[in-house]
Design a protein around this motif. Structure first.
Motif, PDB file in Angstrom:
ATOM      1  N   ILE A   1       0.886  -1.169   0.000  1.00  0.00           N
ATOM      2  CA  ILE A   1       0.000   0.000   0.000  1.00  0.00           C
ATOM      3  C   ILE A   1       0.918   1.211   0.000  1.00  0.00           C
ATOM      4  N   SER A   2       0.829   2.008  -1.052  1.00  0.00           N
ATOM      5  CA  SER A   2       1.757   3.121  -1.191  1.00  0.00           C
ATOM      6  C   SER A   2       1.360   4.298  -0.301  1.00  0.00           C
ATOM      7  N   ARG A   3       2.365   5.069   0.050  1.00  0.00           N
ATOM      8  CA  ARG A   3       2.129   6.273   0.847  1.00  0.00           C
ATOM      9  C   ARG A   3       1.235   7.244   0.077  1.00  0.00           C
ATOM     10  N   ALA A   4       1.388   7.319  -1.243  1.00  0.00           N
ATOM     11  CA  ALA A   4       0.569   8.228  -2.052  1.00  0.00           C
ATOM     12  C   ALA A   4      -0.908   7.842  -1.971  1.00  0.00           C
ATOM     13  N   ASP A   5      -1.213   6.542  -2.067  1.00  0.00           N
ATOM     14  CA  ASP A   5      -2.606   6.090  -1.960  1.00  0.00           C
ATOM     15  C   ASP A   5      -3.163   6.389  -0.575  1.00  0.00           C
ATOM     16  N   TRP A   6      -2.347   6.160   0.444  1.00  0.00           N
ATOM     17  CA  TRP A   6      -2.777   6.411   1.822  1.00  0.00           C
ATOM     18  C   TRP A   6      -3.050   7.896   2.042  1.00  0.00           C
ATOM     19  N   GLU A   7      -2.137   8.745   1.569  1.00  0.00           N
ATOM     20  CA  GLU A   7      -2.332  10.189   1.738  1.00  0.00           C
ATOM     21  C   GLU A   7      -3.555  10.676   0.968  1.00  0.00           C
ATOM     22  N   GLN A   8      -3.797  10.117  -0.204  1.00  0.00           N
ATOM     23  CA  GLN A   8      -4.984  10.473  -0.980  1.00  0.00           C
ATOM     24  C   GLN A   8      -6.245  10.089  -0.212  1.00  0.00           C
ATOM     25  N   GLN A   9      -6.245   8.914   0.402  1.00  0.00           N
ATOM     26  CA  GLN A   9      -7.401   8.462   1.187  1.00  0.00           C
ATOM     27  C   GLN A   9      -7.587   9.359   2.419  1.00  0.00           C
TER      28      GLN A   9
ATOM     29  N   ARG B   1     -11.533  15.915   3.712  1.00  0.00           N
ATOM     30  CA  ARG B   1     -12.463  16.780   2.966  1.00  0.00           C
ATOM     31  C   ARG B   1     -13.895  16.563   3.449  1.00  0.00           C
ATOM     32  N   THR B   2     -14.255  15.295   3.648  1.00  0.00           N
ATOM     33  CA  THR B   2     -15.593  14.973   4.141  1.00  0.00           C
ATOM     34  C   THR B   2     -15.808  15.545   5.539  1.00  0.00           C
ATOM     35  N   VAL B   3     -14.804  15.423   6.392  1.00  0.00           N
ATOM     36  CA  VAL B   3     -14.907  15.953   7.757  1.00  0.00           C
ATOM     37  C   VAL B   3     -15.040  17.476   7.724  1.00  0.00           C
ATOM     38  N   ARG B   4     -14.269  18.130   6.854  1.00  0.00           N
ATOM     39  CA  ARG B   4     -14.352  19.598   6.745  1.00  0.00           C
ATOM     40  C   ARG B   4     -15.735  20.035   6.271  1.00  0.00           C
ATOM     41  N   GLN B   5     -16.308  19.309   5.319  1.00  0.00           N
ATOM     42  CA  GLN B   5     -17.644  19.651   4.847  1.00  0.00           C
ATOM     43  C   GLN B   5     -18.663  19.514   5.969  1.00  0.00           C
TER      44      GLN B   5
ATOM     45  N   LEU C   1      -5.838  12.619  13.169  1.00  0.00           N
ATOM     46  CA  LEU C   1      -5.368  11.301  13.609  1.00  0.00           C
ATOM     47  C   LEU C   1      -6.377  10.210  13.262  1.00  0.00           C
ATOM     48  N   ARG C   2      -7.659  10.499  13.471  1.00  0.00           N
ATOM     49  CA  ARG C   2      -8.697   9.515  13.130  1.00  0.00           C
ATOM     50  C   ARG C   2      -8.720   9.250  11.631  1.00  0.00           C
ATOM     51  N   ALA C   3      -8.546  10.312  10.839  1.00  0.00           N
ATOM     52  CA  ALA C   3      -8.545  10.154   9.381  1.00  0.00           C
ATOM     53  C   ALA C   3      -7.380   9.279   8.940  1.00  0.00           C
ATOM     54  N   ARG C   4      -6.223   9.453   9.554  1.00  0.00           N
ATOM     55  CA  ARG C   4      -5.056   8.640   9.208  1.00  0.00           C
ATOM     56  C   ARG C   4      -5.312   7.169   9.529  1.00  0.00           C
ATOM     57  N   ASP C   5      -5.854   6.909  10.720  1.00  0.00           N
ATOM     58  CA  ASP C   5      -6.160   5.525  11.107  1.00  0.00           C
ATOM     59  C   ASP C   5      -7.238   4.927  10.216  1.00  0.00           C
ATOM     60  N   GLN C   6      -8.285   5.702   9.949  1.00  0.00           N
ATOM     61  CA  GLN C   6      -9.396   5.212   9.132  1.00  0.00           C
ATOM     62  C   GLN C   6      -8.913   4.910   7.714  1.00  0.00           C
TER      63      GLN C   6
ATOM     64  N   TYR D   1      -5.912   4.086   6.738  1.00  0.00           N
ATOM     65  CA  TYR D   1      -5.095   2.869   6.798  1.00  0.00           C
ATOM     66  C   TYR D   1      -5.992   1.633   6.847  1.00  0.00           C
ATOM     67  N   ASP D   2      -6.960   1.648   7.751  1.00  0.00           N
ATOM     68  CA  ASP D   2      -7.868   0.504   7.888  1.00  0.00           C
ATOM     69  C   ASP D   2      -8.622   0.232   6.590  1.00  0.00           C
ATOM     70  N   GLU D   3      -9.137   1.289   5.961  1.00  0.00           N
ATOM     71  CA  GLU D   3      -9.905   1.121   4.722  1.00  0.00           C
ATOM     72  C   GLU D   3      -9.047   0.530   3.613  1.00  0.00           C
ATOM     73  N   LEU D   4      -7.809   0.999   3.485  1.00  0.00           N
ATOM     74  CA  LEU D   4      -6.941   0.483   2.430  1.00  0.00           C
ATOM     75  C   LEU D   4      -6.558  -0.975   2.674  1.00  0.00           C
ATOM     76  N   VAL D   5      -6.291  -1.333   3.928  1.00  0.00           N
ATOM     77  CA  VAL D   5      -5.963  -2.728   4.237  1.00  0.00           C
ATOM     78  C   VAL D   5      -7.160  -3.620   3.940  1.00  0.00           C
ATOM     79  N   ILE D   6      -8.350  -3.196   4.349  1.00  0.00           N
ATOM     80  CA  ILE D   6      -9.561  -3.978   4.092  1.00  0.00           C
ATOM     81  C   ILE D   6      -9.799  -4.110   2.589  1.00  0.00           C
ATOM     82  N   GLU D   7      -9.583  -3.036   1.852  1.00  0.00           N
ATOM     83  CA  GLU D   7      -9.773  -3.079   0.401  1.00  0.00           C
ATOM     84  C   GLU D   7      -8.830  -4.095  -0.240  1.00  0.00           C
ATOM     85  N   VAL D   8      -7.576  -4.108   0.186  1.00  0.00           N
ATOM     86  CA  VAL D   8      -6.607  -5.060  -0.369  1.00  0.00           C
ATOM     87  C   VAL D   8      -7.016  -6.486  -0.017  1.00  0.00           C
ATOM     88  N   LEU D   9      -7.409  -6.708   1.235  1.00  0.00           N
ATOM     89  CA  LEU D   9      -7.827  -8.055   1.649  1.00  0.00           C
ATOM     90  C   LEU D   9      -9.053  -8.525   0.871  1.00  0.00           C
ATOM     91  N   GLN D  10     -10.015  -7.633   0.672  1.00  0.00           N
ATOM     92  CA  GLN D  10     -11.212  -7.997  -0.093  1.00  0.00           C
ATOM     93  C   GLN D  10     -10.856  -8.288  -1.543  1.00  0.00           C
TER      94      GLN D  10
END
Length: 189
Positions: free
Chosen positions: A53-61, A67-71, A83-88, A90-99
């Motif tokens: 999982i690349s840092r670029a994909d993680w930073e984009q996520q 953006r959603t939180v700001r809206q 901090l929550r966005a960073r953790d979320q 990471y979790d979403e990308l790992v789950i996406e790869v596993l799926q």
């Protein structure tokens, strides 16, 4: 016995200190022997079953989540939100790869015909949003004109659906496997 210890207190202190220092260095050394392989690219955030999982994909996520939180919060975010966005992310990308890996293992894929069918008969809500008025009515004629227009590039949408449809199929398969029939229930009972 106590007199013996009093006479040799300096030596006992030195033995304790040297033992502590020796164990500390030994512990660090063992830690280095057990350290994970650090040859991975520094641009890699995680490796899931051999897939990076690349840092670029993680930073984009992370940025997408922020953006959603700001809206939602009127344009502001807190350090806790970051901090929550960073953790979320990471979790979403790992789950996406596993799926995706599980879908590949099960041979679940998608054809161009299936993508076209989804676009024609069951388009995702985000595609219909530009064609929806204030009252929630969708102008399907305008949507179909845009869909069939040769000047519109639908490659990004096709790529998103190429990832989303197999995940939907996988979720349906898993949900179907979770159902227990009456015969199975009676046999176990």
């Amino acid at each position: 016995m106590m007199q013996f210890m009093r006479d040799r207190v300096k030596m006992i202190y030195w033995v304790v200190i040297l033992s502590f220092v020796l164990l500390m260095f030994l512990g660090w050394g063992v830690g280095d022997w057990q350290a994970p392989n650090r040859t991975a690219d520094p641009g890699t955030v995680a490796i899931v079953n051999g897939e990076e999982i690349s840092r670029a994909d993680w930073e984009q996520q992370v940025n997408s989540i922020l953006r959603t939180v700001r809206q939602r919060n009127g344009g502001t975010t807190t350090e806790s939100d970051n901090l929550r966005a960073r953790d979320q992310a990471y979790d979403e990308l790992v789950i996406e790869v596993l799926q995706r890996q599980e879908a590949d293992r099960r041979g679940i894929g998608v054809t161009d015909g299936e993508i076209d069918e989804v676009l024609q008969n069951d388009p995702p809500p985000y595609l219909l949003a530009p064609f929806t008025d204030e009252e929630g009515n969708v102008d399907y004629d305008a949507y179909y004109r845009q869909l069939n227009s040769p000047s519109t590039d639908w490659a990004r949408v096709h790529d998103e659906l190429r990832r989303a449809i197999p995940m939907s199929k996988l979720n349906q398969q898993i949900a179907g496997e979770a159902l227990v029939g009456e015969a199975e229930l009676r046999a176990v009972y």
